[in-house]
Design a protein around this motif. Structure first.
Motif, PDB file in Angstrom:
ATOM      1  N   VAL A 169       7.745   0.811   9.902  1.00 24.27           N
ATOM      2  CA  VAL A 169       7.564   2.231   9.614  1.00 24.27           C
ATOM      3  C   VAL A 169       7.677   3.004  10.913  1.00 24.27           C
ATOM      4  CG1 VAL A 169       5.989   3.986   8.685  1.00 24.27           C
ATOM      5  CG2 VAL A 169       6.024   1.687   7.682  1.00 24.27           C
ATOM      6  N   THR A 170       8.534   4.034  10.904  1.00 22.06           N
ATOM      7  CA  THR A 170       8.659   4.891  12.078  1.00 22.06           C
ATOM      8  C   THR A 170       8.421   6.340  11.679  1.00 22.06           C
ATOM      9  OG1 THR A 170      11.054   5.095  11.780  1.00 22.06           O
ATOM     10  CG2 THR A 170      10.288   3.370  13.265  1.00 22.06           C
ATOM     11  N   VAL A 171       7.794   7.085  12.594  1.00 22.70           N
ATOM     12  CA  VAL A 171       7.571   8.515  12.417  1.00 22.70           C
ATOM     13  C   VAL A 171       8.190   9.197  13.619  1.00 22.70           C
ATOM     14  CG1 VAL A 171       5.855  10.348  12.184  1.00 22.70           C
ATOM     15  CG2 VAL A 171       5.421   8.114  11.158  1.00 22.70           C
ATOM     16  N   ARG A 172       9.184  10.049  13.356  1.00 22.58           N
ATOM     17  CA  ARG A 172       9.931  10.720  14.428  1.00 22.58           C
ATOM     18  C   ARG A 172      10.481   9.707  15.433  1.00 22.58           C
ATOM     19  NH1 ARG A 172       5.201  14.657  14.498  1.00 22.58           N
ATOM     20  NH2 ARG A 172       5.901  16.358  13.187  1.00 22.58           N
ATOM     21  N   VAL A 201       0.858  -1.186   0.000  1.00 22.46           N
ATOM     22  CA  VAL A 201       0.000   0.000   0.000  1.00 22.46           C
ATOM     23  C   VAL A 201       0.893   1.234   0.000  1.00 22.46           C
ATOM     24  CG1 VAL A 201      -1.933  -1.104   1.202  1.00 22.46           C
ATOM     25  CG2 VAL A 201      -0.166   0.051   2.526  1.00 22.46           C
ATOM     26  N   ARG A 202       0.360   2.344  -0.457  1.00 19.26           N
ATOM     27  CA  ARG A 202       1.117   3.590  -0.411  1.00 19.26           C
ATOM     28  C   ARG A 202       1.366   3.979   1.037  1.00 19.26           C
ATOM     29  NH1 ARG A 202       1.935   7.090  -4.611  1.00 19.26           N
ATOM     30  NH2 ARG A 202       1.231   6.265  -6.580  1.00 19.26           N
ATOM     31  N   LEU A 203       2.546   4.465   1.291  1.00 14.81           N
ATOM     32  CA  LEU A 203       2.954   4.802   2.652  1.00 14.81           C
ATOM     33  C   LEU A 203       2.011   5.803   3.307  1.00 14.81           C
ATOM     34  CD1 LEU A 203       4.928   4.631   4.991  1.00 14.81           C
ATOM     35  CD2 LEU A 203       6.395   6.251   3.779  1.00 14.81           C
ATOM     36  N   GLN A 204       1.638   6.874   2.590  1.00 12.08           N
ATOM     37  CA  GLN A 204       0.779   7.886   3.202  1.00 12.08           C
ATOM     38  C   GLN A 204      -0.609   7.339   3.520  1.00 12.08           C
ATOM     39  OE1 GLN A 204       2.346   8.193   0.275  1.00 12.08           O
ATOM     40  NE2 GLN A 204       1.116   9.213  -1.264  1.00 12.08           N
ATOM     41  N   LYS A 205      -1.092   6.384   2.725  1.00 11.21           N
ATOM     42  CA  LYS A 205      -2.383   5.755   3.019  1.00 11.21           C
ATOM     43  C   LYS A 205      -2.272   4.933   4.290  1.00 11.21           C
ATOM     44  CE  LYS A 205      -5.876   2.634   1.295  1.00 11.21           C
ATOM     45  NZ  LYS A 205      -6.196   1.517   0.461  1.00 11.21           N
ATOM     46  N   PHE A 206      -1.194   4.169   4.418  1.00  9.42           N
ATOM     47  CA  PHE A 206      -0.959   3.374   5.621  1.00  9.42           C
ATOM     48  C   PHE A 206      -0.903   4.270   6.854  1.00  9.42           C
ATOM     49  CE2 PHE A 206       2.236   1.634   8.597  1.00  9.42           C
ATOM     50  CZ  PHE A 206       1.558   0.481   9.001  1.00  9.42           C
ATOM     51  N   MET A 207      -0.175   5.382   6.752  1.00 12.07           N
ATOM     52  CA  MET A 207      -0.059   6.301   7.889  1.00 12.07           C
ATOM     53  C   MET A 207      -1.421   6.864   8.278  1.00 12.07           C
ATOM     54  SD  MET A 207       3.487   8.197   6.829  1.00 12.07           S
ATOM     55  CE  MET A 207       3.345   9.469   8.071  1.00 12.07           C
ATOM     56  N   ALA A 208      -2.236   7.212   7.288  1.00 12.78           N
ATOM     57  CA  ALA A 208      -3.568   7.745   7.573  1.00 12.78           C
ATOM     58  C   ALA A 208      -4.439   6.687   8.246  1.00 12.78           C
ATOM     59  CB  ALA A 208      -4.217   8.245   6.287  1.00 12.78           C
ATOM     60  N   GLU A 209      -4.353   5.452   7.774  1.00 13.90           N
ATOM     61  CA  GLU A 209      -5.138   4.371   8.368  1.00 13.90           C
ATOM     62  C   GLU A 209      -4.701   4.061   9.798  1.00 13.90           C
ATOM     63  OE1 GLU A 209      -4.690   1.198   5.547  1.00 13.90           O
ATOM     64  OE2 GLU A 209      -6.265   1.995   4.238  1.00 13.90           O
ATOM     65  N   CYS A 210      -3.439   4.348  10.107  1.00 13.85           N
ATOM     66  CA  CYS A 210      -2.929   4.141  11.462  1.00 13.85           C
ATOM     67  C   CYS A 210      -3.278   5.298  12.399  1.00 13.85           C
ATOM     68  CB  CYS A 210      -1.413   3.967  11.435  1.00 13.85           C
ATOM     69  SG  CYS A 210      -0.890   2.417  10.702  1.00 13.85           S
ATOM     70  N   GLY A 211      -3.825   6.366  11.849  1.00 11.37           N
ATOM     71  CA  GLY A 211      -4.203   7.510  12.668  1.00 11.37           C
ATOM     72  C   GLY A 211      -3.073   8.474  12.938  1.00 11.37           C
ATOM     73  N   VAL A 212      -1.976   8.371  12.197  1.00  8.34           N
ATOM     74  CA  VAL A 212      -0.840   9.279  12.389  1.00  8.34           C
ATOM     75  C   VAL A 212      -1.227  10.682  11.958  1.00  8.34           C
ATOM     76  CG1 VAL A 212       1.517   9.810  11.667  1.00  8.34           C
ATOM     77  CG2 VAL A 212       0.849   7.447  12.103  1.00  8.34           C
ATOM     78  N   ALA A 213      -1.784  10.785  10.764  1.00  6.35           N
ATOM     79  CA  ALA A 213      -2.178  12.080  10.195  1.00  6.35           C
ATOM     80  C   ALA A 213      -3.011  11.797   8.947  1.00  6.35           C
ATOM     81  CB  ALA A 213      -0.940  12.893   9.825  1.00  6.35           C
ATOM     82  N   ILE A 250       6.555  12.989   5.318  1.00 14.26           N
ATOM     83  CA  ILE A 250       7.493  12.247   4.478  1.00 14.26           C
ATOM     84  C   ILE A 250       8.470  13.218   3.812  1.00 14.26           C
ATOM     85  CG2 ILE A 250       7.700  10.808   2.414  1.00 14.26           C
ATOM     86  CD1 ILE A 250       4.891   9.626   3.220  1.00 14.26           C
ATOM     87  N   GLU A 251       7.948  14.319   3.267  1.00 14.92           N
ATOM     88  CA  GLU A 251       8.800  15.311   2.597  1.00 14.92           C
ATOM     89  C   GLU A 251       9.808  15.934   3.554  1.00 14.92           C
ATOM     90  OE1 GLU A 251       6.031  18.036   0.817  1.00 14.92           O
ATOM     91  OE2 GLU A 251       5.868  16.831  -1.004  1.00 14.92           O
ATOM     92  N   MET A 252       9.435  16.082   4.826  1.00 17.99           N
ATOM     93  CA  MET A 252      10.331  16.671   5.823  1.00 17.99           C
ATOM     94  C   MET A 252      11.388  15.669   6.316  1.00 17.99           C
ATOM     95  SD  MET A 252       7.937  19.171   8.157  1.00 17.99           S
ATOM     96  CE  MET A 252       6.727  17.954   8.621  1.00 17.99           C
ATOM     97  N   GLY A 253      11.289  14.418   5.866  1.00 15.09           N
ATOM     98  CA  GLY A 253      12.270  13.416   6.267  1.00 15.09           C
ATOM     99  C   GLY A 253      12.038  12.823   7.637  1.00 15.09           C
ATOM    100  N   LYS A 254      10.825  12.946   8.162  1.00 17.30           N
ATOM    101  CA  LYS A 254      10.522  12.449   9.501  1.00 17.30           C
ATOM    102  C   LYS A 254      10.005  11.016   9.509  1.00 17.30           C
ATOM    103  CE  LYS A 254       9.717  17.037  11.314  1.00 17.30           C
ATOM    104  NZ  LYS A 254      10.850  17.162  12.173  1.00 17.30           N
ATOM    105  N   VAL A 255       9.870  10.416   8.330  1.00 21.26           N
ATOM    106  CA  VAL A 255       9.338   9.059   8.223  1.00 21.26           C
ATOM    107  C   VAL A 255      10.421   8.143   7.661  1.00 21.26           C
ATOM    108  CG1 VAL A 255       7.519   7.625   7.215  1.00 21.26           C
ATOM    109  CG2 VAL A 255       7.040  10.009   7.778  1.00 21.26           C
ATOM    110  N   LYS A 256      10.565   6.984   8.292  1.00 23.88           N
ATOM    111  CA  LYS A 256      11.527   5.989   7.810  1.00 23.88           C
ATOM    112  C   LYS A 256      10.827   4.656   7.612  1.00 23.88           C
ATOM    113  CE  LYS A 256      15.676   7.954   9.856  1.00 23.88           C
ATOM    114  NZ  LYS A 256      16.863   7.683  10.679  1.00 23.88           N
ATOM    115  N   VAL A 257      11.289   3.922   6.607  1.00 22.09           N
ATOM    116  CA  VAL A 257      10.819   2.564   6.348  1.00 22.09           C
ATOM    117  C   VAL A 257      12.032   1.655   6.416  1.00 22.09           C
ATOM    118  CG1 VAL A 257       9.691   1.024   4.703  1.00 22.09           C
ATOM    119  CG2 VAL A 257       8.958   3.414   4.858  1.00 22.09           C
ATOM    120  N   ASN A 258      11.983   0.724   7.343  1.00 24.08           N
ATOM    121  CA  ASN A 258      13.103  -0.204   7.558  1.00 24.08           C
ATOM    122  C   ASN A 258      14.431   0.536   7.747  1.00 24.08           C
ATOM    123  OD1 ASN A 258      11.311  -2.372   7.254  1.00 24.08           O
ATOM    124  ND2 ASN A 258      11.596  -2.380   5.052  1.00 24.08           N
TER     125      ASN A 258
END
Length: 66
Positions: free
Chosen positions: A53-56, A7-19, A28-36
């Protein structure tokens, strides 16, 4: 060959309630999201069952809703 589980990363983040998807794209553009452990990019796709997936620095998980 792309997996049908991806799935697209931003969709996954939205479904997780991050934003929202748009705010997730900003994170993602600010570099605050990492995958593996690697900085994510807009358009990245992930497999929620395999990828970390990690955010901050905080791990995010999809909450199963019944």
């Amino acid at each position: 060959m792309p997996s049908k589980n991806e799935v697209r990363l931003q969709k996954f983040m939205a479904e997780c309630g991050v934003a929202s998807r748009r705010k997730s794209e900003e994170l993602i553009e600010m570099g605050k999201v990492k995958v593996n452990g690697h900085v994510a990019h807009i358009g990245d796709k992930i497999n929620p069952k395999k990828d970390l997936v990690t955010v901050r620095g905080k791990k995010i998980n999809k909450v199963d809703r019944m």
